[in-house]
Design an enzyme around this catalytic site. Structure first.
Site, PDB file in Angstrom:
ATOM      1  N   HIS A 207      39.017 -21.447  14.840  1.00 42.36           N
ATOM      2  CA  HIS A 207      38.763 -20.393  15.815  1.00 42.36           C
ATOM      3  C   HIS A 207      38.399 -19.115  15.090  1.00 42.36           C
ATOM      4  CE1 HIS A 207      42.866 -19.670  14.456  1.00 42.36           C
ATOM      5  NE2 HIS A 207      42.758 -18.431  14.908  1.00 42.36           N
ATOM      6  N   ASP A 209      39.112 -14.802  15.581  1.00 40.48           N
ATOM      7  CA  ASP A 209      39.998 -13.885  16.290  1.00 40.48           C
ATOM      8  C   ASP A 209      39.154 -12.908  17.103  1.00 40.48           C
ATOM      9  OD1 ASP A 209      42.191 -15.095  15.094  1.00 40.48           O
ATOM     10  OD2 ASP A 209      42.224 -13.679  13.413  1.00 40.48           O
ATOM     11  N   HIS A 264      38.475 -19.823  11.055  1.00 41.64           N
ATOM     12  CA  HIS A 264      39.552 -20.285  10.184  1.00 41.64           C
ATOM     13  C   HIS A 264      40.460 -21.246  10.940  1.00 41.64           C
ATOM     14  CE1 HIS A 264      40.831 -16.634  12.266  1.00 41.64           C
ATOM     15  NE2 HIS A 264      42.087 -16.994  12.103  1.00 41.64           N
ATOM     16  N   ARG A 274      55.572 -23.532   6.781  1.00 40.42           N
ATOM     17  CA  ARG A 274      54.755 -22.335   6.580  1.00 40.42           C
ATOM     18  C   ARG A 274      55.127 -21.311   7.653  1.00 40.42           C
ATOM     19  NH1 ARG A 274      49.712 -20.394   4.645  1.00 40.42           N
ATOM     20  NH2 ARG A 274      48.663 -19.020   6.126  1.00 40.42           N
TER      21      ARG A 274
END
Length: 333
Positions: A207, A209, A264, A274
């Protein structure tokens, strides 16, 4: 964390082929030292070539990062029933696996919070109640420091672009009605991946941002990947002491395509969780988004129709993660 069997993983979550090593590319990743007098030039070059760069000497205290990471992990380690009290997100609050309303899923759980300390939702209070004397101050200290860094970065962008008013971008983020937000993502380890040789599990799908810029910091765990101009996906080495900056869709429009928003995604690690912290710098809802006149060269056409941030936000909310959302607002030249 719910441990799924291998068949369930394949049925309900996205798996992709593992990427080839890309260390040779990332020996030249754009790195900007904010204490360098030439930082504005380096920032513009990185935004033009990649839409992405790493920031060092940023001025955000390391203890703010480690304290918030610790508090976030405490929250994500709570029983699922306790976490669910702070969800589902509407849009703020706790969410798990489902990303948006249109069918996207990922191996993820998250907290989405308003970045304005004066606006604390009921769900935020439920989150902070788990450890109020530490969690809320940890969020506020971290977000306050990151916002100051973000203001400086977009002012350096303006300097590097030769814009006379260096506050043209930062005023949108500083505005008391700025529609900025803060997100804590947790990607639990997935031991089942050990049995899936050569395959990766998607934590957060590809996607861009929609905001102006995104400021990302993660723990010392890999998983972030960016897409190059030729469509190649490459892995970003983790660095828990630095920040990564993404150009957002709104900034792409405001620079008339000179800067490109970064596509990304995040892949899941088999054995290590993570945690990422992202400040999304957005304008006020009624702000009109269009190419800045000073960045449209003489004889050049504006590539985008004018729209408000609210119009774009509504449109993005109706789309899937991987959709090219700016296509609806491009002019036919």
């Amino acid at each position: 964390m719910v441990v799924l069997s291998q068949p369930a993983l394949i049925d309900h979550f996205s798996l992709i082929k593992a990427c080839k090593p890309t260390s040779s590319f990332f020996s030249g990743i754009p790195v900007v030292d904010l204490s360098d007098p030439g930082a504005s030039t380096f920032i513009v070059r990185a935004c033009e070539e990649f839409g992405f760069f790493k920031v060092v000497n940023h001025g955000v205290p390391m203890e703010f990062m480690t304290m918030l990471e610790s508090e976030a992990l405490k929250f994500f380690s709570l029983p699922q029933s306790d976490k669910d009290k702070a969800g589902p997100p509407d849009p703020f609050g706790y969410g798990s696996k489902r990303i948006g309303p249109n069918g996207d899923v990922g191996w993820i759980e998250y907290l989405l919070l308003n970045s304005n300390p004066d606006v604390v939702s009921e769900k935020s209070l439920l989150i902070f109640r788990q450890n109020p004397e530490i969690f809320r101050p940890a969020v506020e200290n971290y977000v306050s420091a990151v916002k100051k860094m973000a203001f400086k970065i977009v002012e350096l962008m303006a300097d590097g672009l030769g814009i006379g008013d260096r506050n043209v971008l930062s005023r949108l983020l500083r505005d008391e009605k700025s529609d900025s937000c803060f997100r804590l993502n947790h990607y639990p380890p997935c031991p089942e991946l050990q049995a899936l040789s050569g395959r990766n599990l998607i934590g957060f799908g590809e996607h861009t941002d929609p905001q102006i810029i995104s400021v990302l910091r993660s723990n010392n765990t890999s998983g972030l990947q960016i897409s190059l101009r030729d469509g190649t996906w490459v892995s970003v080495p983790s660095d828990h002491t630095s920040f990564f900056i993404n150009v957002g869709d709104s900034l792409q429009v405001m620079t008339n395509g000179r800067f490109r928003s970064l596509k990304h995604r995040v892949l899941v690690e088999p054995r290590k969780s993570r945690v990422s912290m992202i400040y999304f710098g957005g304008p006020p809802l009624n702000e009109k988004i269009a190419p800045l006149p000073c960045l449209v060269a003489e004889g050049e056409e504006s590539k985008y129709k004018e729209f408000t941030w609210w119009e774009y936000k509504k449109s993005a909310y109706k789309s899937r993660l991987a959709d090219y959302r700016l296509g609806l607002f491009e002019k036919s030249l």
